[in-house]
Design a protein around this motif. Structure first.
Motif, mmCIF file in Angstrom:
data_model
loop_
_atom_site.group_PDB
_atom_site.id
_atom_site.type_symbol
_atom_site.label_atom_id
_atom_site.label_comp_id
_atom_site.label_asym_id
_atom_site.label_seq_id
_atom_site.Cartn_x
_atom_site.Cartn_y
_atom_site.Cartn_z
ATOM 1 N N ASP A 138 0.817 -1.214 0.000
ATOM 2 C CA ASP A 138 0.000 0.000 0.000
ATOM 3 C C ASP A 138 0.850 1.262 0.000
ATOM 4 O OD1 ASP A 138 -2.360 -1.435 -0.008
ATOM 5 O OD2 ASP A 138 -2.495 -1.505 2.182
ATOM 6 N N LEU A 139 2.142 1.114 -0.318
ATOM 7 C CA LEU A 139 3.064 2.246 -0.344
ATOM 8 C C LEU A 139 3.726 2.381 -1.706
ATOM 9 C CD1 LEU A 139 5.132 1.886 2.956
ATOM 10 C CD2 LEU A 139 3.595 3.777 2.421
ATOM 11 N N ARG A 140 4.191 3.566 -1.973
ATOM 12 C CA ARG A 140 5.162 3.778 -3.047
ATOM 13 C C ARG A 140 6.455 4.241 -2.382
ATOM 14 N NH1 ARG A 140 0.444 5.560 -5.909
ATOM 15 N NH2 ARG A 140 0.104 4.257 -7.737
ATOM 16 N N LEU A 141 7.521 3.521 -2.649
ATOM 17 C CA LEU A 141 8.830 3.854 -2.115
ATOM 18 C C LEU A 141 9.599 4.615 -3.181
ATOM 19 C CD1 LEU A 141 11.180 3.518 -0.019
ATOM 20 C CD2 LEU A 141 11.709 1.358 -1.178
ATOM 21 N N VAL A 142 10.015 5.842 -2.865
ATOM 22 C CA VAL A 142 10.782 6.664 -3.795
ATOM 23 C C VAL A 142 12.201 6.791 -3.253
ATOM 24 C CG1 VAL A 142 10.972 8.898 -4.936
ATOM 25 C CG2 VAL A 142 8.709 7.937 -4.450
ATOM 26 N N HIS A 171 9.544 -7.093 -8.274
ATOM 27 C CA HIS A 171 8.931 -7.386 -6.980
ATOM 28 C C HIS A 171 9.732 -6.720 -5.871
ATOM 29 C CE1 HIS A 171 6.965 -9.489 -3.693
ATOM 30 N NE2 HIS A 171 8.157 -9.825 -3.221
ATOM 31 N N VAL A 172 9.031 -5.988 -5.003
ATOM 32 C CA VAL A 172 9.624 -5.397 -3.799
ATOM 33 C C VAL A 172 8.760 -5.832 -2.626
ATOM 34 C CG1 VAL A 172 10.089 -3.266 -2.549
ATOM 35 C CG2 VAL A 172 10.647 -3.426 -4.968
ATOM 36 N N LEU A 186 15.007 8.222 1.196
ATOM 37 C CA LEU A 186 13.855 7.366 0.928
ATOM 38 C C LEU A 186 12.562 8.048 1.342
ATOM 39 C CD1 LEU A 186 15.321 3.975 2.226
ATOM 40 C CD2 LEU A 186 15.381 4.909 -0.093
ATOM 41 N N LEU A 187 11.649 8.180 0.387
ATOM 42 C CA LEU A 187 10.339 8.767 0.635
ATOM 43 C C LEU A 187 9.300 7.657 0.670
ATOM 44 C CD1 LEU A 187 12.035 11.213 -0.377
ATOM 45 C CD2 LEU A 187 9.993 12.003 -1.579
ATOM 46 N N LEU A 188 8.495 7.623 1.718
ATOM 47 C CA LEU A 188 7.396 6.679 1.831
ATOM 48 C C LEU A 188 6.099 7.418 1.500
ATOM 49 C CD1 LEU A 188 8.412 4.922 5.179
ATOM 50 C CD2 LEU A 188 8.983 4.240 2.847
ATOM 51 N N CYS A 206 0.800 0.581 7.606
ATOM 52 C CA CYS A 206 1.652 0.320 6.446
ATOM 53 C C CYS A 206 2.983 1.048 6.575
ATOM 54 C CB CYS A 206 0.937 0.693 5.147
ATOM 55 S SG CYS A 206 0.744 2.453 4.826
ATOM 56 N N LEU A 207 2.985 2.228 7.166
ATOM 57 C CA LEU A 207 4.237 2.963 7.371
ATOM 58 C C LEU A 207 5.115 2.272 8.407
ATOM 59 C CD1 LEU A 207 2.939 6.659 7.416
ATOM 60 C CD2 LEU A 207 4.344 5.585 5.648
ATOM 61 N N SER A 208 4.506 1.786 9.478
ATOM 62 C CA SER A 208 5.254 1.108 10.524
ATOM 63 C C SER A 208 5.887 -0.179 10.000
ATOM 64 C CB SER A 208 4.340 0.799 11.704
ATOM 65 O OG SER A 208 5.027 0.114 12.731
ATOM 66 N N SER A 209 5.133 -0.917 9.182
ATOM 67 C CA SER A 209 5.654 -2.146 8.606
ATOM 68 C C SER A 209 6.837 -1.880 7.683
ATOM 69 C CB SER A 209 4.547 -2.869 7.836
ATOM 70 O OG SER A 209 5.029 -4.025 7.195
ATOM 71 N N ALA A 210 6.733 -0.819 6.876
ATOM 72 C CA ALA A 210 7.824 -0.477 5.964
ATOM 73 C C ALA A 210 9.042 0.022 6.724
ATOM 74 C CB ALA A 210 7.353 0.586 4.977
#
Length: 265
Positions: A138-142, A171-172, A186-188, A206-210
């Motif tokens: 549910d995230l986009r990692l930049v 796959h990420v 890194l931008l979440l 979702c932020l905590s998991s990432a």
């Protein structure tokens, strides 16, 4: 009406460009978790509101204070198939035209457009930031490379993500080699279309998991991206992100998730 013509005339004397005038306020630069951070530049000084109706007849209104510097940190070109709509050189030219301090080209799991963007940026004198975007649940990692080492690590991470999926895909996930992203900022960016604007539980989960996937080496290099696109619930989404950022120790940074250089595209 005569009153409207008078207002337009005064507006032109003040340097306004009518429908093209898009001045906006930005929040002060701050690294405090849960507060919105401008990409570049200092805080805008406080300027009192002046009414055109109260301006003395025949006098010009003072010029507004300049906006703080801005760098776009999340931008896709047409090298992100079926998502980005503009060539890298068009995005660079538009950023320079708008007076941006820098532009980050962050195509999805790819750096294929970097050479074209670099050539265009060199011609117009715009600072180019090299990066890439990855969809992760549910995230986009930049990821934005800070230096040559970060650039090399980013390319290795892209290779690993491509190797973990069938040809033409990537796959990420939890098993990805995130340590390769050292040397990158890194931008979440939570996928807004997948959760409600007020769903603090889903956003923070979702932020905590990432965040748990990154070690101490990434402290100070993780950011929570705020991308507002004039939706009716923008203020609610911003409040949710501010609350999540404060709870998880993630400073907020402004980004645009740009897909085109002009709306007509």
């Amino acid at each position: 009406s005569g009153w409207r013509r008078k207002q337009v005339a005064r507006c032109k004397r003040a340097g306004c460009k009518g429908a093209e005038c898009k001045g906006a306020w930005r929040r002060p630069h701050s690294r405090t978790a849960g507060s919105c951070t401008a990409s570049l530049g200092e805080a805008m000084p406080s300027v009192p509101m002046l009414s055109a109706m109260s301006a003395p007849s025949g006098s010009a209104m003072p010029s507004p204070a300049p906006l703080p510097g801005y760098a776009e940190l999340h931008c896709l070109s047409n090298f992100s198939f079926q998502r980005g709509a503009s060539h890298p050189k068009e995005l660079v030219a538009r950023a320079a035209q708008l007076g941006y301090q820098a532009l980050a080209l962050t195509d999805e799991c790819s750096v294929a457009g970097v050479v074209r963007a670099w050539e265009a940026a060199k011609e117009c004198g715009l600072h180019l930031i090299v990066g890439s975007e990855f969809v992760w649940g549910d995230l986009r990692l930049v990821a934005l490379a800070r230096d040559a080492q970060g650039w090399g690590n980013l390319c290795e991470f892209i290779t690993a993500a491509r190797a973990a999926a069938p040809k033409g895909q990537y796959h990420v996930g939890p098993g990805s080699p995130f340590s390769l992203l050292q040397g990158c900022e890194l931008l979440l960016a939570p996928c807004r279309e997948r959760m409600g604007a007020s769903d603090f539980v889903a956003v923070s989960a979702c932020l905590s998991s990432a965040r748990a996937q990154f070690g101490l080496n990434f402290d100070g290099h993780l950011w929570l991206a705020v991308e507002l696109h004039l939706a009716p619930d923008d203020s609610l989404w911003l409040a949710t992100l501010q609350r999540a950022g404060a709870a998880l120790g993630l400073p907020l940074v402004a980004a645009g998730d740009v897909h085109m250089h002009a709306r007509s595209r």
